[in-house]
Design a protein around this motif. Structure first.
Motif, PDB file in Angstrom:
ATOM      1  N   GLY E  42       0.820  -1.211   0.000  1.00  0.00           N
ATOM      2  CA  GLY E  42       0.000   0.000   0.000  1.00  0.00           C
ATOM      3  C   GLY E  42       0.853   1.259   0.000  1.00  0.00           C
ATOM      4  O   GLY E  42       0.579   2.226  -0.725  1.00  0.00           O
ATOM      5  N   THR E  43       1.921   1.236   0.808  1.00  0.00           N
ATOM      6  CA  THR E  43       2.814   2.396   0.858  1.00  0.00           C
ATOM      7  C   THR E  43       3.504   2.600  -0.485  1.00  0.00           C
ATOM      8  O   THR E  43       3.583   3.719  -1.004  1.00  0.00           O
ATOM      9  CB  THR E  43       3.869   2.200   1.964  1.00  0.00           C
ATOM     10  N   MET E  44       3.989   1.508  -1.068  1.00  0.00           N
ATOM     11  CA  MET E  44       4.664   1.604  -2.365  1.00  0.00           C
ATOM     12  C   MET E  44       3.714   2.150  -3.422  1.00  0.00           C
ATOM     13  O   MET E  44       4.082   3.011  -4.225  1.00  0.00           O
ATOM     14  CB  MET E  44       5.165   0.207  -2.769  1.00  0.00           C
ATOM     15  N   GLY E  45       2.463   1.682  -3.394  1.00  0.00           N
ATOM     16  CA  GLY E  45       1.490   2.195  -4.353  1.00  0.00           C
ATOM     17  C   GLY E  45       1.261   3.687  -4.185  1.00  0.00           C
ATOM     18  O   GLY E  45       1.261   4.446  -5.161  1.00  0.00           O
ATOM     19  N   ALA E  46       1.094   4.119  -2.932  1.00  0.00           N
ATOM     20  CA  ALA E  46       0.866   5.547  -2.678  1.00  0.00           C
ATOM     21  C   ALA E  46       2.053   6.377  -3.157  1.00  0.00           C
ATOM     22  O   ALA E  46       1.892   7.482  -3.681  1.00  0.00           O
ATOM     23  CB  ALA E  46       0.617   5.788  -1.189  1.00  0.00           C
ATOM     24  N   ILE E  47       3.272   5.836  -2.982  1.00  0.00           N
ATOM     25  CA  ILE E  47       4.475   6.536  -3.447  1.00  0.00           C
ATOM     26  C   ILE E  47       4.496   6.629  -4.967  1.00  0.00           C
ATOM     27  O   ILE E  47       4.859   7.664  -5.541  1.00  0.00           O
ATOM     28  CB  ILE E  47       5.733   5.791  -2.936  1.00  0.00           C
ATOM     29  N   MET E  48       4.075   5.534  -5.629  1.00  0.00           N
ATOM     30  CA  MET E  48       4.085   5.533  -7.099  1.00  0.00           C
ATOM     31  C   MET E  48       3.099   6.547  -7.667  1.00  0.00           C
ATOM     32  O   MET E  48       3.324   7.130  -8.729  1.00  0.00           O
ATOM     33  CB  MET E  48       3.739   4.129  -7.615  1.00  0.00           C
ATOM     34  N   VAL E  49       1.986   6.750  -6.957  1.00  0.00           N
ATOM     35  CA  VAL E  49       1.054   7.784  -7.422  1.00  0.00           C
ATOM     36  C   VAL E  49       1.616   9.170  -7.107  1.00  0.00           C
ATOM     37  O   VAL E  49       1.447  10.109  -7.884  1.00  0.00           O
ATOM     38  CB  VAL E  49      -0.336   7.622  -6.767  1.00  0.00           C
ATOM     39  N   SER E  50       2.292   9.279  -5.975  1.00  0.00           N
ATOM     40  CA  SER E  50       2.747  10.597  -5.509  1.00  0.00           C
ATOM     41  C   SER E  50       3.879  11.191  -6.336  1.00  0.00           C
ATOM     42  O   SER E  50       3.957  12.405  -6.506  1.00  0.00           O
ATOM     43  CB  SER E  50       3.235  10.516  -4.054  1.00  0.00           C
ATOM     44  N   PHE E  51       4.782  10.350  -6.815  1.00  0.00           N
ATOM     45  CA  PHE E  51       5.967  10.865  -7.499  1.00  0.00           C
ATOM     46  C   PHE E  51       6.094  10.274  -8.898  1.00  0.00           C
ATOM     47  O   PHE E  51       5.718   9.117  -9.111  1.00  0.00           O
ATOM     48  CB  PHE E  51       7.231  10.487  -6.716  1.00  0.00           C
ATOM     49  N   PRO E  52       6.649  11.027  -9.854  1.00  0.00           N
ATOM     50  CA  PRO E  52       6.986  10.451 -11.152  1.00  0.00           C
ATOM     51  C   PRO E  52       7.956   9.288 -10.956  1.00  0.00           C
ATOM     52  O   PRO E  52       8.747   9.282 -10.003  1.00  0.00           O
ATOM     53  CB  PRO E  52       7.663  11.606 -11.895  1.00  0.00           C
ATOM     54  N   MET E  53       7.908   8.290 -11.849  1.00  0.00           N
ATOM     55  CA  MET E  53       8.754   7.117 -11.697  1.00  0.00           C
ATOM     56  C   MET E  53      10.235   7.487 -11.565  1.00  0.00           C
ATOM     57  O   MET E  53      10.984   6.840 -10.838  1.00  0.00           O
ATOM     58  CB  MET E  53       8.578   6.171 -12.896  1.00  0.00           C
ATOM     59  N   SER E  54      10.672   8.532 -12.289  1.00  0.00           N
ATOM     60  CA  SER E  54      12.087   8.897 -12.236  1.00  0.00           C
ATOM     61  C   SER E  54      12.477   9.306 -10.804  1.00  0.00           C
ATOM     62  O   SER E  54      13.565   8.979 -10.325  1.00  0.00           O
ATOM     63  CB  SER E  54      12.375  10.024 -13.219  1.00  0.00           C
TER      64      SER E  54
END
Lengths: 256, 256, 256, 256, 256
Positions: E42-54
């Protein structure tokens, strides 16, 4: 499509529901229209009071920016600007007019248009910076709509849970319904905390980051075109734009 | 009437109570005068200690700004200012005197009044900016009254709930009253969290946003009239005001 | 006496205890010396570690500022300064000496004293601004003492409640005492949350606001007297001070 | 010894444990080595990851500053500087050399050393300000170590409590141990919340305040000595230093 | 290897699990793949939405900086720069070319390269500062990825716990499973709060601190080399760099 945004949401929900399923729970108990009505309706209402309608609409509209993918075209733009600088040097600024139709990027086109029209440098700078500034400010307000939604949703979820618990407490006489009632009440918390942390706040974060990157990109275009007007040497201009875009650092490593 | 503010509050409450009703709860259990007395009285008291009475009154008075609708008249104002600039250019600044009675917007009237009276530019700028500044600062303090209420209400609500729970705990010997007592205690939390998140904080947000927009609008008027005094070309003035108001960006798109 | 401060505290406590009484609770269950010892003692101790004793004393001493009423004398002061400016204009700065005994407000007296003594303008400005600055800074530290108390009290209250619950849990074998024990434990929370939100934080807020108003008032006096020294026209000075004090805006409305 | 720091901690703990004892609890139930290991060990670990070892050591070392008492010697220092200014005026800066051995305060000695060595004023200012700046910055990082400990301790305490509750829940079959188990679990919360609010955060506060006072004191010394170098009149210098130290305000009151 | 980072994590976990073991709990009850999937996924998903992949990739990559040890080479660098300044003084800047191969530190090499190539001082300063700035800004975004993870993890953990509790509540009919179910649900909280406070937030803190130290170090190199170009006396340069690096203060103590 911004794979990170879409994939992140899917991944987060899959992990959370999957983890729950592995423990014997089932997603079905979370499918509650009433919890969704309470949390999303309450949050939407709080947002409508918090922001003028024009901001709310802009915020919703900007939501797709968080999910749209736009390849960085900084490299292309630098190449194009340097090429234009070369033409302006050799044949004069007016020679750029015939190139105008070939330019796709609208902000670059507008900036070069100022050059060709012979608009005074300080007025051109003012106009370009004002546009960058307004776009960024308007976008920031829109991102704040999402951030506020992320702030209201969990408290509205708790509100929903307390309302559910009140209902449960008033009917304590039938203990067999106790567990199910509490479970139902908790779902509102799940919706509130989940929507805030998996949707609203991450979307607000990505919007803010993308707006900042877009601002940097437009600033680079403006600086580039204004430097052409100032007659900067194309090679020096390339160096300057590369350092603006952060492309300088790796290149400089060649010195090692 | 600001439809967003009124509609938002109605919508939020309808969704939350409707959702609760769908789950079998009824709004009646929330109709508790005592919870309202505790939460609203306690919050009001904390606000009275926090701010001088003049700020509190101003804050309450400003509340209606959050609910009042005021159509944006930026377009009209720009047109009017540009027209005045044309007259001033052709017939001199004194010719504006006969136009003075036609101006409705009081701040614009006052600014043009300075022009007609031949007040020195720097003094006129000082006076106009001081007025803008004072109105904004005073309004910001008033908005803070609402924000503080949004901060105190949930904790006072929790205070009320704990007081209710203490009462319940002291009478544990009669378990049949346990559930009802806890339910009653929780209502104070609902009032505290609800009033803060559906009323006080959103109202504070909207006040702050409206004050900022009004400040931008008055700044535009001041800049416009001072530019007339400085003898700016009406066409250039129109461009300038349009860029100030953010109306520039879409127009500039025509270049595409 | 600041009616808002005293009335606010009385009103808040009356509403909260009154509301509780209406629900059948009685204030007596909240009269617990031990909870008061834990919360107030623990908070006081944390404050003593947090701040040097001189700051703590100053903070306690400044507490009465939150409860003292001081009528705004801005109007009187402007009148007095303008009058002094008139005398200085007609009869010279030295003529102010005989007026010195009539001035009640000590800061104004000191400022006019500089004028009469022929102190250099930049030195006088420096001395007056340093005094304003020091008074404000010292007051801000004192307000922070109250703010910190508002931060520590709820956590110390929770500490007290947890200690009470530990005691209850260790004696679970006698269920008849369970409810009373939990009730007693919760009282510490009431003291912590209540003292922070009805006393400490609101007092800190009011102190900060009053200090800011006093700073504005002294700045106005300093500006006024320094303008006399600079030979400003009394009528212009009156305008200037009125705009400083925010009295300008309504007057300007006359133009409508 | 800083009586406020030591006394504050003793007073807070005495009030809290005393209050608990009056309610029938006994401090013995809080004497749990395991809770201390969990909370202090976990917090220390989080700090070790958060800061480089050099910062951690500096932070621990600076802890004693919070407990050490240092009488304010501002009055003495002003007297000394004014005296040195007098000598420099009458006999020249070089005459200060023989006074160098009498100066106890090391920073003042170093500053006067620059004077005697004939170091250029701008270089001397740079060196003194850099030293003040570095000492303050380094101290601020050290204070942050304590502040971070105050942030981590309560969450680690909650972690410990949840771990204890998990243990309790897994052994629900034996209800007689339920209460004792929960009580034990809660002790970790007491350690976490207590250490943060009675030790770590207050110590961080006091360190920050003392560092700010020390920075003001060193700045006063630097300003004083640099003013000697600039040839400022000793009487004017005394006034200036008094206003820097905030000693001016009361004196100015004499004018009343 | 950064012993503080690795040791801190090991120490914290050992203390917490050890403390728990001493109370009779066992680490085994915390070994739950499902809780890990929920919280970390869940945390990783929220991070992926929050920041561009780069940004996400850069953040993960930068993670090793928190664990890598890099001895401070400030002393060596100052020595080297002062030596280069001496050569430049005696034999001219071009004589530095043969030294270029001996310089190991890449940023210093690049800076000296500018000197040897005769790049204009202002352009060299611009290029070096832009590189420092970009590295620091990029690193700060990466540190924010960890900080955001520390913000999302506890709420996702609570989400997991509520989901578990919902599952428990729906199966209240079988009380024998109640305790085990609640225990399982709580494990998600442990994972969320633990990963945030023992890993994510401390790592973010250390990254920020190390980035700041690296920025200071590169700024020192840039200042040093630019001072060589400006022809600063090597001895004065040494003093200057020492004061920049904070090495000055102890040395200055010799004066005592």
């Amino acid at each position: 499509m911004d794979i990170g945004s879409v994939g992140g949401i899917v991944f987060a929900i899959a992990c959370i529901l999957g983890g729950q399923a592995l423990e014997g729970g089932h997603a079905g108990s979370l499918m509650q229209a009433t919890a969704a009505i309470i949390v999303l309706g309450g949050t939407m209402g709080a947002i409508m009071v918090s922001f003028p309608m024009s901001d709310v609409k802009r915020g919703l509209g900007l939501g797709k920016l968080a999910f749209g993918e736009k390849k960085s075209d900084i490299g292309d733009i630098i190449k194009q600007v340097v090429e234009l600088a070369g033409i302006a040097r050799r044949e004069g600024v007016l020679a750029l007019e015939q190139k105008l139709t070939e330019i796709k990027e609208p902000f670059l086109k507008r900036a070069v248009g100022f050059l060709v029209d012979g608009v005074d440098a300080s007025i051109a700078r003012d106009a370009l910076e004002t546009e960058i500034h307004h776009e960024f400010d308007g976008g920031s307000v829109a991102a704040k709509v999402w951030e506020s939604a992320g702030g209201f949703a969990p408290t509205v979820g708790i509100l929903g849970a307390v309302l559910g618990l009140i209902h449960v407490m008033e009917n304590l006489s039938d203990p067999s319904k106790l567990g199910g009632g509490i479970a139902t009440a908790f779902v509102a918390t799940v919706y509130g905390v989940g929507s805030a942390n998996l949707l609203f706040l991450p979307i607000a974060n990505k919007l803010k980051r993308k707006l900042a990157l877009e601002k940097d990109r437009k600033t680079l275009i403006a600086e580039g075109v204004l430097s052409i007007q100032a007659g900067l040497n194309p090679r020096v201009l390339e160096e300057k734009l590369a350092s603006y875009s952060g492309h300088h650092a790796p290149k400089a490593d060649d010195h090692k």
